[in-house]
Design a protein around this motif. Structure first.
Motif, PDB file in Angstrom:
ATOM      1  N   PRO A 212       4.008  43.184  44.364  1.00 30.14           N
ATOM      2  CA  PRO A 212       4.817  43.366  43.151  1.00 30.14           C
ATOM      3  C   PRO A 212       4.863  42.090  42.311  1.00 30.14           C
ATOM      4  O   PRO A 212       4.892  40.971  42.826  1.00 30.14           O
ATOM      5  N   GLY A 213       4.893  42.272  40.988  1.00 29.18           N
ATOM      6  CA  GLY A 213       5.016  41.150  40.072  1.00 29.18           C
ATOM      7  C   GLY A 213       3.683  40.472  39.811  1.00 29.18           C
ATOM      8  O   GLY A 213       2.612  40.904  40.249  1.00 29.18           O
ATOM      9  N   LYS A 214       3.775  39.391  39.058  1.00 28.78           N
ATOM     10  CA  LYS A 214       2.602  38.613  38.704  1.00 28.78           C
ATOM     11  C   LYS A 214       2.299  37.608  39.810  1.00 28.78           C
ATOM     12  O   LYS A 214       3.121  36.761  40.140  1.00 28.78           O
ATOM     13  N   VAL A 215       1.106  37.704  40.374  1.00 26.30           N
ATOM     14  CA  VAL A 215       0.733  36.883  41.527  1.00 26.30           C
ATOM     15  C   VAL A 215      -0.612  36.239  41.260  1.00 26.30           C
ATOM     16  O   VAL A 215      -1.529  36.887  40.732  1.00 26.30           O
ATOM     17  N   ALA A 216      -0.732  34.969  41.614  1.00 23.60           N
ATOM     18  CA  ALA A 216      -1.999  34.257  41.487  1.00 23.60           C
ATOM     19  C   ALA A 216      -2.803  34.391  42.773  1.00 23.60           C
ATOM     20  O   ALA A 216      -2.246  34.331  43.877  1.00 23.60           O
ATOM     21  N   ALA A 217      -4.117  34.566  42.639  1.00 27.47           N
ATOM     22  CA  ALA A 217      -5.003  34.676  43.808  1.00 27.47           C
ATOM     23  C   ALA A 217      -5.270  33.272  44.343  1.00 27.47           C
ATOM     24  O   ALA A 217      -6.120  32.552  43.832  1.00 27.47           O
ATOM     25  N   ASP A 218      -4.525  32.903  45.386  1.00 29.00           N
ATOM     26  CA  ASP A 218      -4.645  31.548  45.920  1.00 29.00           C
ATOM     27  C   ASP A 218      -5.365  31.503  47.262  1.00 29.00           C
ATOM     28  O   ASP A 218      -5.443  30.447  47.888  1.00 29.00           O
ATOM     29  N   ALA A 219      -5.886  32.632  47.744  1.00 27.24           N
ATOM     30  CA  ALA A 219      -6.629  32.651  49.006  1.00 27.24           C
ATOM     31  C   ALA A 219      -8.086  32.336  48.735  1.00 27.24           C
ATOM     32  O   ALA A 219      -8.656  32.776  47.731  1.00 27.24           O
ATOM     33  N   GLN A 220      -8.696  31.585  49.618  1.00 20.04           N
ATOM     34  CA  GLN A 220     -10.096  31.211  49.494  1.00 20.04           C
ATOM     35  C   GLN A 220     -10.829  31.512  50.778  1.00 20.04           C
ATOM     36  O   GLN A 220     -10.262  31.434  51.872  1.00 20.04           O
ATOM     37  N   ASN A 221     -12.098  31.838  50.654  1.00 12.88           N
ATOM     38  CA  ASN A 221     -12.959  32.110  51.799  1.00 12.88           C
ATOM     39  C   ASN A 221     -13.628  30.812  52.220  1.00 12.88           C
ATOM     40  O   ASN A 221     -14.431  30.248  51.483  1.00 12.88           O
ATOM     41  N   GLN A 222     -13.277  30.327  53.401  1.00 11.03           N
ATOM     42  CA  GLN A 222     -13.829  29.061  53.873  1.00 11.03           C
ATOM     43  C   GLN A 222     -14.545  29.211  55.207  1.00 11.03           C
ATOM     44  O   GLN A 222     -14.697  28.249  55.946  1.00 11.03           O
TER      45      GLN A 222
END
Length: 640
Positions: A212-222
């Motif tokens: 819900p709401g405005k969320v930034a994609a902060d996950a990265q594939n490492q």
């Protein structure tokens, strides 16, 4: 991972609303991240990507396995993989999960209704094991444990599945469901064992369009990076679930969710707080007594697997270099160019000769090192092959038992995890099965059904036990050995043992024996119930003609030697003695009937032998006479 940013100003910042909790979350994540790369390396080796290495700045670098104009491995290099780790992991997972656990629900009191509810709980556990996919989910957690050291299981009630019971509110009947998490998704207080920590953090990457709401994609594939990459962007956001168990300060516990450094939703109570203990159930491959995180198998196999691959590649490189057929022209010349066309004829001019280039053999040291690495992998994984020089049955059995003994600790922890998981599931059933349901059970003797079942029928009887013996892997040799032992002890008929081994039904035969033991324990409980009055006179067990008398007598006499039996009153003791007399009497009658049957069979064979024609014994055949007369009498010598 990327720095957390506040993407939605309307949501309160975690550091402002819950400063102590957010500091715990970050501390746990930093501790978990310290070995994330090692865990990812183990998973890449399991998947077959075995040319990855950890760098000094804690990244995974993948070496190229192909040649290309833009760069790659040198053309003369060979980088192939022989994934022995894949086989070792699947063997361990299969051994640990090949059998269905035998769930036992222990009644909390001696009340007859609680005992009946506990028996019903065992049926629900059998039903739920298949319905809720317990075997499959535990297998996933076991794979996490074998590869990375730890796997985690969280049973919960999914209210978004099943028939709709309230269309206006969108309420469904719901069903028990199970989630599985890996080592890189669960963290807790650094330096404290999982079971001792009072709070835990779940870290999951979820699609931003599902939050819900405005969320930034902060996950990265490492997982695996190239030489110039620092991470790959995704459309996922890291969601942190903080789970704090009930305490004196917070009697209801706390369940908080954070995303992008902000608080997502409202504070909730600790899930299943009435269950007691942790809602996460950990499965570890092997314990590390000097660390708060446990060890997996694959990390121990990396160096041996690299050595094995290196030897294979060196053998292939030698093959390409030295085993390539080539021709040497001695004082001759050819107008034609040599090709790889079979059977082609060439013309050579000159007084010399045409010879094949000498081919040196592959160095045997490479094969020796490769075999040594393979044996190291088998030894570390406790999956050793039987040496060719070992042929004695006892020696082979000793080697098999040595490997199985290594797994006994893991099997014991897995049995404990099964107990906790099913206890959790029965608690969820008791709390959320508020509508009558029909449970269809696939029992030992066919299908059974429990109609109009509700969770309240369990009456808080959710104390589940799983014995390690019920999930220990059984090889064909081990099953045959147990069958032979039972036959030699007289617990099963020898003909049944032979039939079971030849027909491959030894497993069922062992189940029959375990049922005899279970019936004996039931009879003992009934006799003990006389002391508290929960056993009525008509419920006192009686010996039956089809009982397995040796097993029942052994179990009963063993109990009658105990202090528990000595503390009973005269009534239960007299009932036990009468029950023992009935068993011994029926056993004696059966033995007498068997003896009479054998005697009648012997008499019949004697009479048949007596009825045969009597005469002098036949003469032996003359040498070279050839054919004997009908009936076994030798024929006379051939007439000329």
């Amino acid at each position: 991972m990327a720095e957390l940013t506040v993407a939605n100003p309307e949501r309160p910042k975690a550091v402002e609303r819950y400063p102590g909790v957010w500091e715990r979350v970050q501390r746990a994540q930093r501790a978990m991240s310290s070995d994330n790369v090692k865990t990812n390396e183990a998973w890449e080796f399991f998947r077959g990507n075995q040319y990855v290495y950890r760098t000094d700045d804690d990244y995974l670098i993948a070496q190229s396995v192909t040649t290309s104009p833009s760069g790659g491995k040198p053309a003369h290099r060979v980088r192939t993989t022989r994934n022995l780790i894949f086989d070792a992991v699947l063997h361990e997972v299969s051994n640990a999960t090949q059998r269905v656990p035998s769930y036992q629900v222990i009644p909390s009191t001696s009340d007859a209704e609680d005992i009946q509810a506990a028996a019903l709980g065992e049926k629900v556990a059998i039903y739920g094991h298949e319905k809720w996919g317990v075997q499959e989910k535990v297998a996933l957690a076991v794979q996490h444990a074998v590869v990375a050291g730890e796997g985690f299981v969280w049973p919960y009630f999914n209210n978004r599945v099943g028939p709709v019971i309230d269309p206006e509110q969108g309420l469904h009947e719901g069903e028990v469901d199970i989630r599985v998490y890996g080592r890189n998704q669960v963290a807790w207080e650094p330096g404290v064992r999982f079971e001792d920590s009072k709070w835990h953090v779940l870290i999951q990457a979820r699609p931003v369009d599902q939050i819900p709401g405005k969320v930034a994609a902060d996950a990265q594939n490492q997982d695996v990076l190239g030489k110039a990459q620092k991470g790959q962007s995704t459309k996922l956001a890291l969601v942190y679930d903080y789970l704090e168990q009930p305490s004196q300060k917070n009697p209801n516990g706390r369940w908080l969710t954070f995303v992008n450094g902000t608080v997502l939703g409202e504070e909730r109570e600790y899930p299943c707080k009435g269950l007691g203990g942790n809602v996460l159930h950990k499965i570890s491959y092997t314990l590390d007594a000097d660390n708060d995180r446990d060890l997996g198998l694959v990390v121990q196999l990396l160096d041996a697997q690299r050595t094995y691959n290196d030897c294979v590649n060196k053998q292939l490189e030698w093959k390409n270099l030295a085993l390539n057929p080539q021709v040497i022209l001695l004082n001759v010349h050819m107008d034609q160019r040599l090709t790889d066309e079979p059977g082609k004829v060439y013309t050579a001019y000159g007084a010399g000769s045409v010879e094949w280039r000498p081919v040196p053999p592959i160095p045997p040291e490479l094969e020796g090192i490769k075999q040594g690495a393979q044996q190291d992998i088998a030894r570390i994984a406790a999956q050793n092959d039987i040496p060719s020089q070992v042929e004695a049955g006892k020696a082979i059995q000793a080697l098999i038992e040595r490997d199985n003994t290594r797994r006994s600790e893991f099997i014991s922890r897995l049995a404990s995890a099964y107990s906790g998981i099913m206890k959790h599931c029965l608690y969820l059933v008791q709390q959320h099965y508020t509508e009558p349901r029909l449970l269809k059970l696939n029992g030992r003797f066919g299908w059974d059904a429990v109609a109009d079942f509700q969770g309240s029928d369990l009456r808080d009887q959710t104390d589940v036990r799983v014995m390690p013996d019920s999930i220990e892997p059984r090889t064909k040799q081990a099953v045959e050995q147990r069958v032979m032992t039972y036959a030699q002890m007289g617990w099963i008929d020898p003909k049944q043992a032979i039939s079971a081994i030849e027909a491959g039904t030894a497993e069922h035969l062992l189940d029959d024996y375990e049922m005899d033991v279970s019936w004996a324990q039931h009879c003992i409980r009934q006799i003990r119930g006389m002391e508290t009055g929960i056993t009525r006179p008509e419920d006192i067990p009686q010996a039956r003609p089809f009982d397995n008398f040796p097993v029942l007598i052994r179990e009963l006499t063993t109990w009658m030697k105990s202090q528990d039996f000595a503390m009973l009153g005269p009534g239960p003791q007299e009932a036990a003695n009468l029950f023992l007399q009935q068993l011994e009497q029926l056993k004696a009658q059966k033995e007498q009937q068997d003896a009479m049957a054998q005697q009648a069979m012997a008499q019949g064979l004697g009479m048949a032998n007596a009825a045969r024609p009597q005469g002098p014994p036949p003469l032996p055949s003359a040498p070279g006479s050839g054919v004997s007369a009908p009936g076994g009498t030798p024929a006379g010598p051939a007439q000329g």
